[in-house]
Motif scaffolding. Structure first.
Motif, PDB file in Angstrom:
ATOM      1  N   SER A  26      -3.339   2.364  -3.241  1.00 22.94           N
ATOM      2  CA  SER A  26      -3.242   1.554  -4.442  1.00 22.94           C
ATOM      3  C   SER A  26      -1.785   1.425  -4.861  1.00 22.94           C
ATOM      4  O   SER A  26      -0.889   1.945  -4.190  1.00 22.94           O
ATOM      5  N   ALA A  27      -1.578   0.732  -5.958  1.00 26.92           N
ATOM      6  CA  ALA A  27      -0.237   0.562  -6.521  1.00 26.92           C
ATOM      7  C   ALA A  27      -0.369   0.514  -8.037  1.00 26.92           C
ATOM      8  O   ALA A  27      -1.266  -0.143  -8.560  1.00 26.92           O
TER       9      ALA A  27
ATOM     10  N   ASN B 178       0.483  -1.285   5.672  1.00 29.47           N
ATOM     11  CA  ASN B 178       1.000  -0.288   6.621  1.00 29.47           C
ATOM     12  C   ASN B 178       0.519   1.113   6.264  1.00 29.47           C
ATOM     13  O   ASN B 178       0.184   1.907   7.157  1.00 29.47           O
ATOM     14  N   ILE B 179       0.510   1.420   4.996  1.00 31.70           N
ATOM     15  CA  ILE B 179       0.010   2.732   4.563  1.00 31.70           C
ATOM     16  C   ILE B 179      -1.473   2.853   4.876  1.00 31.70           C
ATOM     17  O   ILE B 179      -1.926   3.885   5.372  1.00 31.70           O
ATOM     18  N   ARG B 180      -2.231   1.799   4.627  1.00 32.87           N
ATOM     19  CA  ARG B 180      -3.661   1.832   4.932  1.00 32.87           C
ATOM     20  C   ARG B 180      -3.877   2.030   6.428  1.00 32.87           C
ATOM     21  O   ARG B 180      -4.743   2.802   6.834  1.00 32.87           O
TER      22      ARG B 180
ATOM     23  N   ASN C 156      -5.447   5.472  10.883  1.00 32.89           N
ATOM     24  CA  ASN C 156      -5.089   6.079  12.170  1.00 32.89           C
ATOM     25  C   ASN C 156      -5.189   7.601  12.130  1.00 32.89           C
ATOM     26  O   ASN C 156      -5.412   8.241  13.156  1.00 32.89           O
ATOM     27  N   ALA C 157      -5.035   8.166  10.949  1.00 34.49           N
ATOM     28  CA  ALA C 157      -5.154   9.619  10.786  1.00 34.49           C
ATOM     29  C   ALA C 157      -6.600  10.016  10.461  1.00 34.49           C
ATOM     30  O   ALA C 157      -6.870  11.164  10.132  1.00 34.49           O
TER      31      ALA C 157
END
Length: 113
Positions: free
Chosen positions: A20-21, A3-5, A10-11
């Motif tokens: 990353s994590a 979702n973050i990707r 989208n931005a």
């Protein structure tokens, strides 16, 4: 992470921002010697899809390393110089490799795991 990707893409920031994590040393079932490092089965089951995601998009895996925690918990076995990058010679040997500081030993244990 997906979702973050998607939000980053989208931005129109996909080429500037990588997702990353971080993982930490608590994930280790074993880290000594470094070449025998492996994660607990519970952590490995969580980590496998994360690593798959990172490999797919060629993103880095972040590692939270705290050499001083290894020293604090094991002052009998871990010399202060080894934890502070000031050891004059290798203190840990693993096959052909010798480690002068615990940072690189931990990093190689992550690589092995």
């Amino acid at each position: 992470m997906q979702n973050i990707r998607t939000a980053v893409d989208n931005a129109s920031l996909g080429k500037k921002i990588q997702v990353s994590a971080p993982i930490n040393q608590a994930a280790f079932a074993e880290s000594y010697p470094p070449s025998k490092g492996f994660f607990t089965s519970e952590y490995q089951s969580l980590l496998d899809p994360i690593i798959g995601f990172l490999v797919k998009y060629k993103y880095p895996l972040l590692v939270k390393m705290y050499p001083y925690l290894s020293y604090i918990g094991n002052t009998q076995y871990v010399h202060l110089e080894y934890a502070l990058f000031t050891s004059p010679s290798a203190e840990v040997h693993d096959g052909e490799l010798g480690y002068q500081n615990i940072f690189y030993a931990i990093l190689d244990a992550f690589n092995s795991a």
